[in-house]
Design a protein around this motif. Structure first.
Motif, short mmCIF file in Angstrom:
data_model
loop_
_atom_site.label_atom_id
_atom_site.label_comp_id
_atom_site.label_asym_id
_atom_site.label_seq_id
_atom_site.Cartn_x
_atom_site.Cartn_y
_atom_site.Cartn_z
N LYS A 230 7.33 1.36 -2.46
CA LYS A 230 7.92 2.06 -3.62
C LYS A 230 6.88 2.98 -4.26
O LYS A 230 5.71 2.59 -4.39
CB LYS A 230 8.35 1.04 -4.68
CG LYS A 230 9.64 0.32 -4.35
CD LYS A 230 10.10 -0.45 -5.57
CE LYS A 230 10.01 -1.93 -5.34
NZ LYS A 230 10.31 -2.74 -6.50
N VAL A 231 7.34 4.14 -4.70
CA VAL A 231 6.46 5.04 -5.45
C VAL A 231 7.19 5.54 -6.70
O VAL A 231 8.38 5.82 -6.65
CB VAL A 231 6.00 6.24 -4.57
CG1 VAL A 231 7.18 7.08 -4.09
CG2 VAL A 231 5.00 7.14 -5.30
N PRO A 280 5.86 -0.56 -8.48
CA PRO A 280 5.68 0.25 -7.26
C PRO A 280 4.32 -0.01 -6.61
O PRO A 280 3.42 -0.55 -7.24
CB PRO A 280 5.72 1.68 -7.82
CG PRO A 280 5.17 1.54 -9.19
CD PRO A 280 5.63 0.22 -9.70
N ASN A 281 4.19 0.40 -5.34
CA ASN A 281 2.88 0.33 -4.68
C ASN A 281 1.97 1.44 -5.20
O ASN A 281 0.76 1.27 -5.33
CB ASN A 281 3.03 0.51 -3.17
CG ASN A 281 3.99 -0.49 -2.58
OD1 ASN A 281 5.20 -0.28 -2.60
ND2 ASN A 281 3.45 -1.59 -2.09
N ILE A 282 2.62 2.59 -5.47
CA ILE A 282 1.86 3.77 -5.91
C ILE A 282 2.51 4.38 -7.15
O ILE A 282 3.73 4.47 -7.23
CB ILE A 282 1.87 4.87 -4.79
CG1 ILE A 282 1.28 4.36 -3.47
CG2 ILE A 282 1.21 6.16 -5.26
CD1 ILE A 282 -0.23 4.32 -3.40
N VAL A 283 1.65 4.83 -8.09
CA VAL A 283 2.13 5.67 -9.19
C VAL A 283 1.50 7.04 -8.99
O VAL A 283 0.28 7.15 -8.86
CB VAL A 283 1.74 5.09 -10.57
CG1 VAL A 283 2.07 6.09 -11.68
CG2 VAL A 283 2.44 3.78 -10.83
N LYS A 310 -2.40 -4.57 -11.75
CA LYS A 310 -3.73 -4.38 -11.15
C LYS A 310 -3.70 -3.86 -9.71
O LYS A 310 -4.58 -3.12 -9.29
CB LYS A 310 -4.51 -5.71 -11.17
CG LYS A 310 -5.16 -6.04 -12.50
CD LYS A 310 -6.61 -5.55 -12.51
CE LYS A 310 -7.35 -5.74 -13.80
NZ LYS A 310 -6.76 -5.31 -15.04
N LYS A 311 -2.67 -4.26 -8.96
CA LYS A 311 -2.64 -3.90 -7.53
C LYS A 311 -2.18 -2.46 -7.29
O LYS A 311 -2.34 -1.94 -6.20
CB LYS A 311 -1.66 -4.83 -6.81
CG LYS A 311 -2.26 -6.15 -6.40
CD LYS A 311 -1.36 -6.78 -5.35
CE LYS A 311 -1.69 -8.22 -5.14
NZ LYS A 311 -0.48 -9.01 -4.88
N ILE A 312 -1.60 -1.86 -8.33
CA ILE A 312 -1.01 -0.52 -8.14
C ILE A 312 -2.10 0.54 -7.98
O ILE A 312 -3.08 0.56 -8.73
CB ILE A 312 -0.12 -0.17 -9.35
CG1 ILE A 312 1.08 -1.12 -9.38
CG2 ILE A 312 0.34 1.27 -9.32
CD1 ILE A 312 1.93 -1.00 -10.62
#
Ligand code: B12
Length: 353
Positions: A230-231, A280-283, A310-312
């Motif tokens: 997800k982004v 999401p995985n990425i912002v 934290k993981k994003i």
């Protein structure tokens, strides 16, 4: 060292209206003929322009990047070249701002602002008011881009639309249309406006037509096998340029990601709420205007505060990051990409690490 730049930038950002009126009065003292020439509308314009200059100076100093101020000055030189404002008037305005800042900032800070303004003025003087076309010979779709823009400049969106649909039938990829046609014709549109060769209305018409035509290509976007990624793609608060961010979201979608596109001018609170909700995985944060860099930085700091986020990985992009090398690192992002294709490549590299 970094803190003093940030503090100077912040103080310049907070300057109140009396400063700008004082600069105007000084300019009238040096150039009494301007006082005769300016009506109330032009006086307001002078004040607005001076405030606008300071918003760029403030960001350049906050981030300790002379290039951000220089590029703005180069932009002014071209923009005002076609208008009845002389180089001397513009340079005097910056000198008055420099001297005005000396009166209100502590010494160490006004030394910094003077250095930025002096270097900027030298850059302004050295730059010829030239801006080459964004539709270059290296572009493999040069002719398509030229024809497309020419239809739109002449107000013919149906022919522009047909031209694009025909090239899709002839197997031109959506990615090529995005990067080699829409992106360059949008930048060229900005150039034509800056050179006073097209009006604001034409610029709005071209942009709206391109957004409409991009939307017609949607059926071709959602063809890839879905990945479980997800982004979130968003512009910052105050940022109205949304087509770059839209392209980023669309190319992620084409590569099988699930994208959440929030468009222009999204408030920090709203963005953070949605990041928490969608995890999401990425912002991906987009900013075009230099005066929005601080807001990008604020968003990154806010995301970093939450353990649950934290993981994003945070990617940034847009004009300021294209011109100021490694600015993305300084403001704490995990990565930067120069275009939508590179954005997906970097994001996937992060996830495969
Ligand atoms: C269309 C347009 C507008 C429209 C935007 C409408 C919309 N729905 O988007 C409107 C009318 C609102 C507008 C307003 C203004 N604009 Co305007 N605008 C443009 C124009 C012509 C095109 C923008 C565009 O679509 N570019 C094409 C996209 C695809 O390119 P991109 O954004 O760079 O995106 C790519 C990469 O950067 C990257 N990327 C982008 N975001 C991200 C994010 C991540 C995470 C990653 C990894 C990558 C990435 O990938 C993208 C796709 O490959 C530009 C010209 C230009 N050079 O861009 C001027 C331009 C940006 N505007 C300009 C100006 C001056 C303004 C105004 C101040 C005008 C005014 N007087 O009001 C306002 C400011 C508004 C604001 N506060 O944001 C100037 C800025 C100059 C400067 N000194 O900074 C420009 C450069 C025009 C010019 N040549 O003078 N504008």
């Amino acid at each position: 060292m970094v803190e003093i730049y940030k503090e100077t930038g912040r103080m310049i950002k907070d300057i109140d209206d009396s400063f700008f009126n004082a600069i105007l009065q000084k300019q009238f003292e040096y150039q009494p003929e301007l006082k005769e020439r300016y009506n109330s509308k032009q006086i307001q314009k002078y004040i607005d322009d001076t405030k606008y200059h300071l918003s760029y100076l403030s960001e350049a100093i906050t981030n300790n990047r002379q290039v951000l101020f220089n590029e703005y000055l180069a932009w002014i030189k071209i923009y005002f070249n076609g208008l009845p404002v002389t180089d001397d008037e513009i340079i005097l305005n910056f000198l008055l701002v420099r001297d005005g800042l000396k009166e209100i900032l502590p010494n160490e800070m006004s030394n910094i602002s003077s250095k930025f303004i002096n270097t900027g003025i030298e850059y302004y003087k050295s730059k010829p008011p030239l801006l080459p076309s964004f539709i270059t010979d290296e572009n493999p779709f040069k002719e398509l881009a030229q024809n497309y823009l020419s239809f739109l400049v002449n107000g013919d969106k149906n022919s522009a639309h047909q031209l694009i649909m025909k090239s899709v039938e002839n197997k031109t990829s959506i990615k090529d249309l995005y990067l080699n046609v829409f992106q360059v014709t949008q930048k060229e549109t900005g150039r034509l406006w800056q050179l006073s060769r097209i009006t604001v209305a034409q610029e709005h018409f071209i942009t709206a037509a391109t957004q409409l035509i991009m939307a017609q290509l949607y059926p071709y976007l959602f063809t890839t096998e879905l990945k479980n990624y997800k982004v979130i793609v968003s512009c910052v608060e105050g940022e109205l340029h949304e087509i770059g961010a839209r392209m980023v979201a669309d190319i992620f979608e084409m590569e099988g990601w699930n994208s959440y596109y929030f468009g222009a001018n999204t408030s920090i609170d709203n963005l953070i709420d949605n990041i928490k909700k969608h995890q999401p995985n990425i912002v991906a944060i987009s900013a075009t205007m230099i005066f929005n860099i601080s807001t990008v930085s604020k968003i990154i700091q806010t995301i970093r505060k939450f353990d649950s986020l934290k993981k994003i990985k945070i990617l940034v992009g847009g004009y300021p990051f294209l011109i100021a090398e490694d600015l993305w690192k300084d403001i704490g992002a995990d990565g930067f990409a120069s275009d939508a294709l590179a954005a997906v490549e970097i994001a996937e590299r992060f996830l495969n690490q």
